[in-house]
Motif scaffolding. Structure first.
Motif, short mmCIF file in Angstrom:
data_model
loop_
_atom_site.label_atom_id
_atom_site.label_comp_id
_atom_site.label_asym_id
_atom_site.label_seq_id
_atom_site.Cartn_x
_atom_site.Cartn_y
_atom_site.Cartn_z
N LEU A 199 1.09 -0.94 -0.09
CA LEU A 199 -0.31 -0.16 0.32
C LEU A 199 0.69 1.34 -0.23
N ARG A 200 0.26 2.59 -0.81
CA ARG A 200 1.42 4.06 -0.47
C ARG A 200 0.91 4.19 1.00
N GLY A 201 -0.57 3.99 1.38
CA GLY A 201 -0.77 4.55 2.54
C GLY A 201 -2.42 3.72 3.17
N GLU B 209 -15.19 -9.67 -0.44
CA GLU B 209 -15.84 -8.32 -1.25
C GLU B 209 -15.22 -7.17 -0.67
N ALA B 210 -15.36 -7.27 0.92
CA ALA B 210 -15.21 -6.10 1.38
C ALA B 210 -13.72 -5.66 1.22
N VAL B 211 -12.63 -6.59 1.16
CA VAL B 211 -10.87 -6.65 1.13
C VAL B 211 -11.20 -6.18 -0.64
N SER B 212 -11.76 -6.89 -1.21
CA SER B 212 -11.56 -6.47 -3.18
C SER B 212 -11.95 -4.98 -2.80
N SER B 213 -13.30 -4.98 -2.78
CA SER B 213 -13.42 -3.36 -3.35
C SER B 213 -12.69 -2.71 -2.34
N GLY B 214 -11.79 -3.15 -1.29
CA GLY B 214 -11.18 -2.31 -0.28
C GLY B 214 -9.72 -1.65 -1.22
N LEU B 215 -9.32 -2.91 -1.71
CA LEU B 215 -7.93 -2.60 -2.47
C LEU B 215 -8.28 -1.83 -3.67
N ASP B 216 -9.80 -2.11 -4.76
CA ASP B 216 -9.68 -1.55 -5.83
C ASP B 216 -9.83 0.58 -5.38
N HIS B 217 -10.39 0.62 -4.19
CA HIS B 217 -10.28 2.52 -3.82
C HIS B 217 -8.76 2.38 -3.63
N ALA B 218 -7.65 1.42 -3.02
CA ALA B 218 -6.72 0.99 -2.56
C ALA B 218 -5.84 1.76 -3.41
N SER B 219 -4.38 3.27 -3.04
CA SER B 219 -3.25 3.01 -4.13
C SER B 219 -2.04 1.82 -3.73
#
Length: 224
Positions: free
Chosen positions: A14-16, A130-140
């Motif tokens: 993760l970038r942040g 889905e919660a983790v996958s969606s979180g990663l979709d929105h992460a940098s």
């Protein structure tokens, strides 16, 4: 290679920190993603979220640590066994990345506020994944790479020229060590045999064959 070094020479992290929320059948699934490097750091983050979300029913967790991903942990935190932590861990471990890298040094915590409708085992597995996958979709995300640092002895008169020409050729120049009668130019390259051979060829041409490279150390860097 040093036996204490990882086999992997790069990975993604993760970038942040980031947070993302889903609502599934009235239950709130709030996914927190953190960049962490040690198990103690991960557990401190988890403890902090338990205090922040003290009124939530579940704080399910999964994390992967290290360039080789040797440390992997998950916890269902009261959800039926295997319906939360493992799906979350799978979502981290099997994340598709465009450069065929792998994700590590990453902690996922999904805080669930129960909405009154039971999801069943299969529904929980899908929800936490889905919660983790969606979180990663929105992460940098960013790539980390291990650099191998080489030293090149040079006279005071030549050291600055070597630095400038190597930097112009795209090499990572680390701080030069100046001694009384000479200098050690430090050059960082991706820790691969191909990059090392390319550097040797370049240094041989730069120094008319007089330069003698030696390995100093390695270090991990974030690629911007």
């Amino acid at each position: 290679m040093n036996t204490n070094e990882s086999a992997a020479t790069s990975y993604t992290t993760l970038r942040g920190d980031s947070v993302h929320e889903l609502e599934i059948k009235r239950s709130r699934f709030i996914t927190y993603l953190y960049r962490v490097e040690t198990e103690a750091e991960a557990r401190n983050r988890i403890a902090g979220l338990r205090k922040t979300h003290f009124d939530a029913r579940h704080h399910c967790t999964a994390f992967i640590l290290g360039p080789d991903r040797m440390t992997q942990r998950s916890n269902d935190d009261g959800e039926p066994s295997g319906t939360a932590g493992i799906p979350m861990l799978d979502a981290l471990a099997k994340r598709d990345l465009p450069d065929q890298s792998h994700l590590s040094d990453t902690l996922a915590v999904v805080v669930r506020y129960f909405g009154g409708i039971k999801l069943g085992a299969g529904g929980l597995v899908r929800a936490y994944s889905e919660a983790v996958s969606s979180g990663l979709d929105h992460a940098s995300l960013l790539r980390r790479q291990r650099l191998r640092i080489f030293t090149l002895p040079a006279s005071h008169a030549l050291a600055a020229r070597y630095e400038n020409e190597l930097r112009a050729a795209g090499y990572q120049i680390e701080p030069t060590h100046w001694e009384a009668d000479a200098a050690l130019v430090h050059i960082g390259i991706p820790d691969t045999p191909e990059a090392a051979e390319e550097l040797r060829v370049h240094v041989a041409a730069l120094t008319a064959g007089a330069g003698e490279l030696a390995t100093a150390t390695t270090r991990w860097v974030d690629l911007i």
